[in-house]
Design a protein around this motif. Structure first.
Motif, PDB file in Angstrom:
ATOM      1  N   MET A  89      70.343  -3.367 -26.901  1.00 29.48           N
ATOM      2  CA  MET A  89      70.369  -1.925 -27.171  1.00 29.48           C
ATOM      3  C   MET A  89      69.232  -1.208 -26.439  1.00 29.48           C
ATOM      4  O   MET A  89      69.415  -0.094 -25.945  1.00 29.48           O
ATOM      5  N   ARG A  90      68.065  -1.835 -26.346  1.00 26.76           N
ATOM      6  CA  ARG A  90      66.959  -1.238 -25.572  1.00 26.76           C
ATOM      7  C   ARG A  90      67.356  -1.087 -24.105  1.00 26.76           C
ATOM      8  O   ARG A  90      67.052  -0.073 -23.484  1.00 26.76           O
ATOM      9  N   LYS A  91      68.040  -2.070 -23.567  1.00 22.74           N
ATOM     10  CA  LYS A  91      68.495  -1.994 -22.175  1.00 22.74           C
ATOM     11  C   LYS A  91      69.475  -0.842 -21.969  1.00 22.74           C
ATOM     12  O   LYS A  91      69.570  -0.286 -20.881  1.00 22.74           O
ATOM     13  N   LEU A  92      70.199  -0.490 -23.029  1.00 21.31           N
ATOM     14  CA  LEU A  92      71.133   0.635 -22.960  1.00 21.31           C
ATOM     15  C   LEU A  92      70.427   1.981 -23.147  1.00 21.31           C
ATOM     16  O   LEU A  92      71.068   3.025 -23.096  1.00 21.31           O
ATOM     17  N   GLY A  93      69.113   1.943 -23.397  1.00 21.48           N
ATOM     18  CA  GLY A  93      68.332   3.171 -23.524  1.00 21.48           C
ATOM     19  C   GLY A  93      68.007   3.594 -24.941  1.00 21.48           C
ATOM     20  O   GLY A  93      67.448   4.663 -25.156  1.00 21.48           O
ATOM     21  N   PHE A  94      68.335   2.765 -25.906  1.00 19.54           N
ATOM     22  CA  PHE A  94      68.036   3.093 -27.302  1.00 19.54           C
ATOM     23  C   PHE A  94      66.593   2.718 -27.644  1.00 19.54           C
ATOM     24  O   PHE A  94      66.029   1.787 -27.073  1.00 19.54           O
ATOM     25  N   VAL A  95      66.039   3.444 -28.593  1.00 22.57           N
ATOM     26  CA  VAL A  95      64.724   3.134 -29.145  1.00 22.57           C
ATOM     27  C   VAL A  95      64.954   2.578 -30.547  1.00 22.57           C
ATOM     28  O   VAL A  95      65.661   3.192 -31.352  1.00 22.57           O
ATOM     29  N   VAL A  96      64.359   1.424 -30.819  1.00 21.74           N
ATOM     30  CA  VAL A  96      64.495   0.809 -32.132  1.00 21.74           C
ATOM     31  C   VAL A  96      63.506   1.478 -33.082  1.00 21.74           C
ATOM     32  O   VAL A  96      62.302   1.454 -32.856  1.00 21.74           O
ATOM     33  N   LEU A  97      64.030   2.086 -34.146  1.00 21.72           N
ATOM     34  CA  LEU A  97      63.193   2.739 -35.152  1.00 21.72           C
ATOM     35  C   LEU A  97      62.860   1.799 -36.301  1.00 21.72           C
ATOM     36  O   LEU A  97      61.758   1.842 -36.839  1.00 21.72           O
ATOM     37  N   SER A  98      63.812   0.959 -36.688  1.00 18.57           N
ATOM     38  CA  SER A  98      63.609  -0.009 -37.773  1.00 18.57           C
ATOM     39  C   SER A  98      64.425  -1.258 -37.494  1.00 18.57           C
ATOM     40  O   SER A  98      65.542  -1.175 -36.990  1.00 18.57           O
ATOM     41  N   ARG A  99      63.822  -2.397 -37.845  1.00 20.58           N
ATOM     42  CA  ARG A  99      64.539  -3.675 -37.804  1.00 20.58           C
ATOM     43  C   ARG A  99      64.434  -4.306 -39.170  1.00 20.58           C
ATOM     44  O   ARG A  99      63.359  -4.343 -39.760  1.00 20.58           O
ATOM     45  N   ASN A 100      65.551  -4.760 -39.674  1.00 16.62           N
ATOM     46  CA  ASN A 100      65.600  -5.403 -40.987  1.00 16.62           C
ATOM     47  C   ASN A 100      64.957  -4.525 -42.055  1.00 16.62           C
ATOM     48  O   ASN A 100      64.172  -4.992 -42.873  1.00 16.62           O
ATOM     49  N   TRP A 101      65.310  -3.240 -42.044  1.00 18.67           N
ATOM     50  CA  TRP A 101      64.771  -2.316 -43.044  1.00 18.67           C
ATOM     51  C   TRP A 101      65.385  -2.652 -44.398  1.00 18.67           C
ATOM     52  O   TRP A 101      66.594  -2.757 -44.538  1.00 18.67           O
ATOM     53  N   ARG A 102      64.524  -2.839 -45.393  1.00 18.41           N
ATOM     54  CA  ARG A 102      64.990  -3.257 -46.715  1.00 18.41           C
ATOM     55  C   ARG A 102      64.609  -2.234 -47.783  1.00 18.41           C
ATOM     56  O   ARG A 102      63.546  -1.630 -47.732  1.00 18.41           O
ATOM     57  N   CYS A 103      65.491  -2.130 -48.741  1.00 17.71           N
ATOM     58  CA  CYS A 103      65.205  -1.417 -49.974  1.00 17.71           C
ATOM     59  C   CYS A 103      65.886  -2.218 -51.086  1.00 17.71           C
ATOM     60  O   CYS A 103      66.481  -3.267 -50.827  1.00 17.71           O
ATOM     61  N   ARG A 104      65.820  -1.721 -52.286  1.00 14.65           N
ATOM     62  CA  ARG A 104      66.375  -2.454 -53.433  1.00 14.65           C
ATOM     63  C   ARG A 104      67.866  -2.728 -53.278  1.00 14.65           C
ATOM     64  O   ARG A 104      68.377  -3.743 -53.747  1.00 14.65           O
TER      65      ARG A 104
END
Length: 124
Positions: A25-40
């Motif tokens: 996705m970074r190669k496609l020009g996206f910026v990663v904002l969160s990885r494995n974001w968890r909540c309850r």
């Protein structure tokens, strides 16, 4: 080493797939904002942006296709949960209205082979 000290094989595979998907996705020009974001209520694999659209991305990884396409594992229940989690992410990060899209990245990571990635924009 006991089995409790080693991560389960599917968790290791999942992490590897998420890393491959994030790199793709970074190669496609996206910026990663969160990885494995968890909540309850659960976890979002990737939250990204291209500067115009917020993309919630579910990553599914398989070593072979004998169980079908990885994207087929994104069931209606999972879609509903991801949509709820997206609302939680937006609230926690105080993001108001924005264009939102839900993608799936299917990763085939065969042992000893090069990974194949299939990005499905707007999958649900």
């Amino acid at each position: 080493m006991t089995t409790a000290a080693r991560p389960a094989r599917h968790l290791t595979l999942g992490r590897k797939g998420e890393e491959i998907a994030a790199r793709h996705m970074r190669k496609l020009g996206f910026v990663v904002l969160s990885r494995n974001w968890r909540c309850r209520q659960g976890e979002l694999d990737l939250v990204l942006t291209d500067g115009r659209t917020l993309v919630i991305c579910e990553v599914k990884t398989r070593t072979r296709d004998s169980f079908g396409d990885p994207a087929e594992a994104v069931t209606e229940d999972k879609i509903a949960r991801i949509r709820r989690l997206a609302g939680q992410w937006l609230s926690v990060h105080r993001v108001g209205w924005c264009r939102l899209r839900f993608d799936v990245v299917a990763v085939y990571s065969e042992p000893g082979g090069e990974a194949r990635v299939r990005h499905i924009p707007g999958a649900f």
